[in-house]
Design an enzyme around this catalytic site. Sequence first.
Site, PDB file in Angstrom:
ATOM      1  N   CYS A   1      -1.506  14.108   9.240  1.00 30.21           N
ATOM      2  CA  CYS A   1      -2.704  13.782  10.010  1.00 30.21           C
ATOM      3  C   CYS A   1      -2.480  14.161  11.473  1.00 30.21           C
ATOM      4  O   CYS A   1      -1.479  13.775  12.077  1.00 30.21           O
ATOM      5  CB  CYS A   1      -3.013  12.298   9.879  1.00 30.21           C
ATOM      6  SG  CYS A   1      -4.367  11.756  10.937  1.00 30.21           S
TER       7      CYS A   1
ATOM      8  N   CYS B   1      -2.289  10.726  13.643  1.00 29.09           N
ATOM      9  CA  CYS B   1      -1.255   9.688  13.507  1.00 29.09           C
ATOM     10  C   CYS B   1      -0.018  10.167  12.772  1.00 29.09           C
ATOM     11  O   CYS B   1       0.898   9.385  12.561  1.00 29.09           O
ATOM     12  CB  CYS B   1      -1.838   8.468  12.792  1.00 29.09           C
ATOM     13  SG  CYS B   1      -2.091   8.750  11.026  1.00 29.09           S
TER      14      CYS B   1
ATOM     15  N   CYS C   1      -8.076   9.294   6.482  1.00 26.95           N
ATOM     16  CA  CYS C   1      -6.658   8.951   6.607  1.00 26.95           C
ATOM     17  C   CYS C   1      -6.504   7.435   6.453  1.00 26.95           C
ATOM     18  O   CYS C   1      -7.188   6.670   7.131  1.00 26.95           O
ATOM     19  CB  CYS C   1      -6.141   9.403   7.970  1.00 26.95           C
ATOM     20  SG  CYS C   1      -4.470   8.821   8.331  1.00 26.95           S
TER      21      CYS C   1
ATOM     22  N   CYS D   1      -5.050   5.823  10.080  1.00 23.33           N
ATOM     23  CA  CYS D   1      -5.844   5.752  11.318  1.00 23.33           C
ATOM     24  C   CYS D   1      -7.348   5.881  11.075  1.00 23.33           C
ATOM     25  O   CYS D   1      -8.110   5.909  12.034  1.00 23.33           O
ATOM     26  CB  CYS D   1      -5.371   6.808  12.306  1.00 23.33           C
ATOM     27  SG  CYS D   1      -5.868   8.475  11.863  1.00 23.33           S
TER      28      CYS D   1
ATOM     29  N   CYS E   1     -11.183  19.077   0.053  1.00 23.14           N
ATOM     30  CA  CYS E   1     -11.658  20.122   0.960  1.00 23.14           C
ATOM     31  C   CYS E   1     -11.487  19.586   2.385  1.00 23.14           C
ATOM     32  O   CYS E   1     -12.260  18.744   2.829  1.00 23.14           O
ATOM     33  CB  CYS E   1     -13.123  20.402   0.632  1.00 23.14           C
ATOM     34  SG  CYS E   1     -13.826  21.719   1.608  1.00 23.14           S
TER      35      CYS E   1
HETATM   36 ZN   LIG Z   1      -4.269   9.481  10.537  1.00 26.22          ZN
END
Ligand SMILES: [Zn+2]
Length: 170
Positions: free
Chosen positions: A89, A92, A134, A137, A157
């Site tokens: 990510c 984070c 995610c 976060c 996607c």
């Molecule tokens: Zn994240």
Amino acid sequence: MRQTHVFLLVALLLAGSLWVYRTYFGTPRPPHRRPAGATSPGNRRVEKTDDEWRAQLTRSQYNVMRGRDTEWPNSSPLNHEHGTGSYVCASCRNPLFSSNTKFESHTGWPSFYAPVVSNAVYTEPDGNRTEVRCAVCDAHLGHVFTDGPAPTGLRYCMNGVAMTFTPGGE
Ligand SMILES: [Zn+2]
């Protein structure tokens, strides 16, 4: 007839200024709350204010990850990333996907058939689509569709701008 044109022009200008104002000076976005019962790897959580996210992320990252925008197809260099490693990510650094599950979907967005662990992300209904966020976060990452390859039949996607590629691993 002329008056109608002037009126339309003024209306457009007003709508445009309102959009600019709300985009750049608007009230802060309230934090997105993950669904009850959702977990994350190691129960890790990263929660920041809208101002902190604006300061940390680039404008395009912010627009996608906090504003649920979609990047232009074929705009991400990660479409052409074929190395071994993990996709984390961009907000984070939560590991999201492994290069092992990446496949060429010909959609213009980096695509995977499974997250690296099932609770790395969570999904939420988004009209007739399913949004992927995610789990650490709550960043918007993209959508998941059911026309992916074996073994899962899923196609995650993803917006490349929401991820960072970290080489290494198997
Ligand atoms: Zn994240």
